[in-house]
Scaffold this active site. Structure first.
Site, PDB file in Angstrom:
ATOM      1  N   GLU A 174       0.821  -1.225   0.000  1.00  0.00           N
ATOM      2  CA  GLU A 174       0.000   0.000   0.000  1.00  0.00           C
ATOM      3  C   GLU A 174       0.852   1.271   0.000  1.00  0.00           C
ATOM      4  OE1 GLU A 174      -3.076  -0.158   3.042  1.00  0.00           O
ATOM      5  OE2 GLU A 174      -4.167  -1.672   1.924  1.00  0.00           O
ATOM      6  N   GLU A 293      -5.632  -8.166  -0.445  1.00  0.00           N
ATOM      7  CA  GLU A 293      -6.350  -7.861   0.812  1.00  0.00           C
ATOM      8  C   GLU A 293      -7.806  -7.620   0.448  1.00  0.00           C
ATOM      9  OE1 GLU A 293      -4.807  -5.016   3.630  1.00  0.00           O
ATOM     10  OE2 GLU A 293      -2.736  -5.489   3.070  1.00  0.00           O
TER      11      GLU A 293
HETATM   12  O1  AHR Z   1      -5.219  -5.885   6.820  1.00  0.00           O
HETATM   13  C1  AHR Z   1      -5.125  -4.757   7.658  1.00  0.00           C
HETATM   14  C2  AHR Z   1      -4.411  -3.588   7.005  1.00  0.00           C
HETATM   15  O2  AHR Z   1      -5.191  -3.069   5.976  1.00  0.00           O
HETATM   16  C3  AHR Z   1      -3.096  -3.896   6.353  1.00  0.00           C
HETATM   17  O3  AHR Z   1      -2.044  -3.858   7.233  1.00  0.00           O
HETATM   18  C4  AHR Z   1      -2.966  -2.787   5.347  1.00  0.00           C
HETATM   19  O4  AHR Z   1      -2.211  -3.177   4.236  1.00  0.00           O
HETATM   20  C5  AHR Z   1      -4.389  -2.432   5.015  1.00  0.00           C
HETATM   21  O5  AHR Z   1      -4.603  -1.061   5.047  1.00  0.00           O
END
Ligand code: AHR
Length: 506
Positions: A174, A293
């Protein structure tokens, strides 16, 4: 009264083979995912490595195939060297990403041992926030080189005689997000990712590399970020990542149940952007998506005043108690990922244990399946063969967030070797049933082997430590095959699975 809808499927119309990597998950050093989640020496079920046996059993049952590790935001301030070697000599550090204390008792080699026991493929993320190219290739030498160099021999000295041979690598996490340690512009990150990826490929050209895409489709830089990053990295990476979390806002059930419409648009737009860059570069390569994610996540503590003021070890962060409604949405998100199997060739549900998780534990206590465990486990188990290019004929449902959306969300897979078809369908209507019909003529007829549904009059019902099986899949009350047509009444806000043996008229 039920609205009528039909799903048309035919063995001749195929999207892509089912890619097992779509059933991946994510373990981050966040909250209690690692400590008292998968790792708890002294727990009654712990093995000789301190891994909870009850959690390992549930992970195998969940059917996850890959695990992304060690973050997440955590990785952008992580020194991998802290987590290897004798445990007593490892440093204790502050983790600014989650405002917690990291003891480093669990690190790289523990994770790889755990992954072997869980029978999952590792997907390793490197730190491109506070670190860079040199640390990335050092880590690669440590993990993947057989022997005879300082770092590979160090791994052997640390008890891992064989190279870990990790294939999939995320180039940071990210990096478009201002919250990220070492947050960068798209050009800065694209350049660093390209340099790092190229160096890693000099080590091993067969590695599979993931560049960071957007943290969500709502990011102001979405689209432009992917285009710039891929202009730098197009020849170096195999995947661009996508991340998306959804939540119920107030009582807007209809929009929440339509969350996968956003995911669908997200995927289409990233594919279009990647292909546009490929066209401009006159490249024959194709960049796929690692949706590494995704989940339902309420982010309550993050939105209400931020992270805890005190630094503690393994705080209870984002320990969601998922409801029936959340399970239906998670099932719908997984349907959408699978339906895009031609371009979404890896995915990781975030996360695995305790934090935003399918599995919950109590320290020195039990482990249990959350409601969202069930659609994932059933889809991972029964999706096989080819993903079919189905056609949906369904009325639309008005939503405040996404406009008019199809009443149903669906995907089907066909395993020609076994003569099996699996059909997964979500009824997005919050309060009305839908009548489903699916003709099986193209398969030479079929018979129902199993049909289950996740639905409940109480959409807030959840599994808890005291009532761990409050939400479970139930036998489908109405599904049947008559004259070669599968028919079922889909309850409001429901996730449904139909398993068929086909070719029975042949
Ligand atoms: O999964 C939780 C968080 O969400 C992770 O650390 C991050 O990559 C995202 O913003």
């Amino acid at each position: 009264m039920s609205q009528q809808a039909s799903v048309s499927i035919d063995p001749a119309f195929v999207v892509a083979p089912v890619n097992r990597r779509v059933f991946g998950s994510f373990v981050e050093h966040m909250g209690r995912c690692v400590y008292t989640g998968l790792y708890e020496p002294g727990h009654p079920t712990a093995d000789e490595d301190g891994f909870r046996g009850d959690v390992l059993d549930l992970v195998r049952e969940l059917g996850v195939t890959t695990i992304r590790y060690p973050g997440g935001n955590f990785v952008s301030g992580y020194r991998w060297e802290d987590g290897v070697g004798p445990v007593g000599e490892r440093p204790t550090r502050l983790d600014p990403a989650w405002r917690s204390i990291e003891t480093n008792a669990f690190g790289l080699n523990e994770f790889m041992t755990w992954a072997t026991k869980a029978d999952v493929e590792p997907m390793m993320a490197i730190n491109l926030g506070t670190r860079g190219l040199q640390e990335a290739i050092d880590l690669l030498e440590y993990t993947n080189h057989p022997q005879g160099t300082t770092l590979s021999d160090l791994r052997i000295a640390h008890g891992a005689a064989e190279p870990h041979d990790i294939r999939m690598w995320c180039l940071g996490n990210e990096m478009d997000g201002p919250w990220q340690l070492g947050h960068k512009t798209a050009s800065e990150y694209g350049r660093l990712a390209a340099e790092t990826g190229r160096a890693m490929r000099q080590f091993d050209p067969t590695l599979e590399l993931v560049a960071c895409g957007s943290s969500s489709r709502a990011m102001p830089t979405f689209g432009a970020w992917e285009a710039t990053v891929l202009e730098h990295t197009y020849d170096v990476v195999d995947f661009i990542s996508a991340h998306a979390y959804y939540q119920l806002d107030g009582s807007d059930h209809a929009s929440f149940l339509a969350s996968s419409v956003d995911m669908d648009r997200f995927i289409d737009q990233v594919v279009a952007t990647a292909d546009h860059v490929g066209a401009r570069l006159k490249s024959d390569r194709r960049i796929n998506i690692s949706f590494d994610e995704w989940n339902v996540w309420y982010q309550r503590e993050l939105s209400s005043g931020g992270l805890p003021a005190d630094w503690t070890e393994a705080p209870r962060t984002s320990e969601e108690a998922y409801t029936v409604l959340d399970a239906v949405v998670v099932g719908s998100l997984l349907i959408t990922l699978l339906r895009h199997s031609d371009r979404v060739t890896a995915a990781s549900q975030a996360q695995l244990v305790n934090t935003i998780s399918s599995i919950r534990t109590e320290p020195n206590g039990p482990a249990w399946r959350q409601s969202i465990f069930h659609p994932f486990a059933l889809m991972a188990k029964h999706s096989a063969g080819q993903v079919l290019d189905l056609r949906l004929d369904a009325p639309t449902l008005p939503t405040t967030k996404f406009g008019d959306v199809p009443l149903l969300d669906s995907v089907a897979t066909y395993d020609a070797d076994d003569g099996r078809v699996a059909v997964f369908v979500v009824n997005r209507h919050p309060s009305e049933p839908a009548s489903l019909s699916t003709a099986l003529g193209g398969f030479g007829g079929g018979e129902l082997v199993e049909a289950v549904v996740i639905a409940d009059d109480d959409l807030t019902a959840a599994n808890t430590q005291d009532d761990p099986d409050r939400v479970t899949p139930q036998p489908h009350p109405s599904a049947r095959v008559v004259d070669g047509v599968l028919r079922a009444e889909l309850p409001p806000a429901s996730w449904n699975m139909f398993l068929l043996r086909v070719g029975t008229l042949a």
